[in-house]
Each structure stands twice: as C-alpha cells, then as structure tokens.
Scaffold this motif. Sequence first.
Motif, mmCIF file in Angstrom:
data_model
loop_
_atom_site.group_PDB
_atom_site.id
_atom_site.type_symbol
_atom_site.label_atom_id
_atom_site.label_comp_id
_atom_site.label_asym_id
_atom_site.label_seq_id
_atom_site.Cartn_x
_atom_site.Cartn_y
_atom_site.Cartn_z
ATOM 1 N N THR A 1 3.307 10.515 2.169
ATOM 2 C CA THR A 1 3.787 9.147 2.385
ATOM 3 C C THR A 1 3.304 8.647 3.741
ATOM 4 N N HIS A 2 3.004 7.350 3.802
ATOM 5 C CA HIS A 2 2.439 6.758 5.013
ATOM 6 C C HIS A 2 3.455 6.629 6.141
ATOM 7 N N ASP A 3 4.730 6.476 5.797
ATOM 8 C CA ASP A 3 5.736 6.244 6.834
ATOM 9 C C ASP A 3 6.393 7.536 7.330
ATOM 10 N N THR B 1 0.823 -1.221 0.000
ATOM 11 C CA THR B 1 0.000 0.000 0.000
ATOM 12 C C THR B 1 0.854 1.268 0.000
ATOM 13 N N ARG B 2 2.136 1.106 -0.137
ATOM 14 C CA ARG B 2 3.074 2.239 -0.061
ATOM 15 C C ARG B 2 2.671 3.408 -0.965
ATOM 16 N N LYS C 1 5.572 14.988 1.716
ATOM 17 C CA LYS C 1 4.707 15.345 0.591
ATOM 18 C C LYS C 1 5.412 14.966 -0.709
ATOM 19 N N ARG C 2 4.687 14.229 -1.560
ATOM 20 C CA ARG C 2 5.212 13.819 -2.860
ATOM 21 C C ARG C 2 4.233 14.230 -3.945
ATOM 22 N N ASN C 3 4.678 14.152 -5.172
ATOM 23 C CA ASN C 3 3.857 14.569 -6.305
ATOM 24 C C ASN C 3 3.095 13.388 -6.896
ATOM 25 N N GLY D 1 -3.397 3.802 3.663
ATOM 26 C CA GLY D 1 -2.322 3.018 4.253
ATOM 27 C C GLY D 1 -2.763 1.598 4.511
ATOM 28 N N PRO D 2 -1.934 0.831 5.167
ATOM 29 C CA PRO D 2 -2.300 -0.567 5.434
ATOM 30 C C PRO D 2 -3.623 -0.678 6.194
#
Length: 191
Positions: free
Chosen positions: A164-166, A36-37, A170-172, A42-43
């Motif tokens: 991101t879950h971990d 689920t990354r 912030k990502r695109n 998320g998980p």
Amino acid sequence: MKTNLPIIKGKGFVMDELKESDYLEYYFMTCSFENTRYLSFGPINSINEARLALKSFYLNRKALGLPGVYAIRKHFNGEMIGIIEYHTYYYNTNCAELGFMLREDYQHQGIMHQALRHMVKIGFEELKLSKILVSYVDLNLASKRLVEDLGFRYESTRYGAFLTHDTHEKRNIIYCSMYLEEYEVMYANED
C-alpha cells in the motif's frame, strides 16, 4: 497481433486511442492518492512526470506490435476520464491481462462495467485471445464486485504482492480469469 482497435461508443462515454495530448488529464487523474490507491504506482507528482509516464508506458505499444491503449472519454475527442488496456501478454498461453482506471467523479456510474464488457469482446473476437485475466488488490471490493459481475472467476492469489502507498502494508493481489469457452456461453445471445 492486431494493433489498431475500433472506436467504441458506450452509454455516456466513448473509448478511443490514447494520445500524447492526454497528458494533462492523465496527470489530474493520477495525482490523486484516492484514484491511485489500488494501482501499481502511487500518485504522479508533476505534469512532466505524467507526460513521461504516458510516453513510456502507454504510447509505445503499437511500435512493439501490441494493441494501443484506450482513453475513456465523456464524448469523442473529449476530456479523458479513464484508461483501459491489455497491459500484459502471455504469448505461450494466448492470454492477456486487462488493466483499468477511472476518475473518481465518474466511478459507480456503470461506465467501467460497460467499458470492460467491450474490452472482453475485443479480447476474444478481435485479438483472438484464449483467456483474459483481471487482477485487483484484495481491499478493492468495488473491483471485486465488478469483475465477478462480468463473469470472471477466481484463479489465484499472489500473497503479499502489493504494497500500500500510504501504510506500506503488504496486501494480496487476486487474479480472476475468463476463458474463451466461458465467454461464448455467457455472451452467446448478445448483440
């Protein structure tokens, strides 16, 4: 819009309608952080949460007049190893967005490549779409290569739209598209 989709037989897999009884395999597929990354959730933490998610997000589509969701299975009525679907519809532009996930131990075997090709064909030929979108998180280079290989072209970027879950970074999100006219040229000599 057409709600019943055909059963698809690929090389080493079958795509058929997702069922409520798939909740346990859905749980095992989505309880993994690695699987689920790059998904918008998320998980999943429990079997009950998986059952609720299946009912809430997937199994109500036909009641809403939308196409059902495909389970990707090892064989007909067999174990579910993935999901593929048109999850968002933009009626004003006759466009839909494809989403997909595949269990980790079945990735990098060409299954999703075949499944996406079938979904593109269904989108343009069965659902009569004018455009299909696919998105991926910029870190997901496997998905980038996959959609580019299928002929999708870069359309836009939503900067910082994915957390991101971990690390909560912030990502695109990158959006790629294929138009009906491009599909007709690319896939004209198939079948």
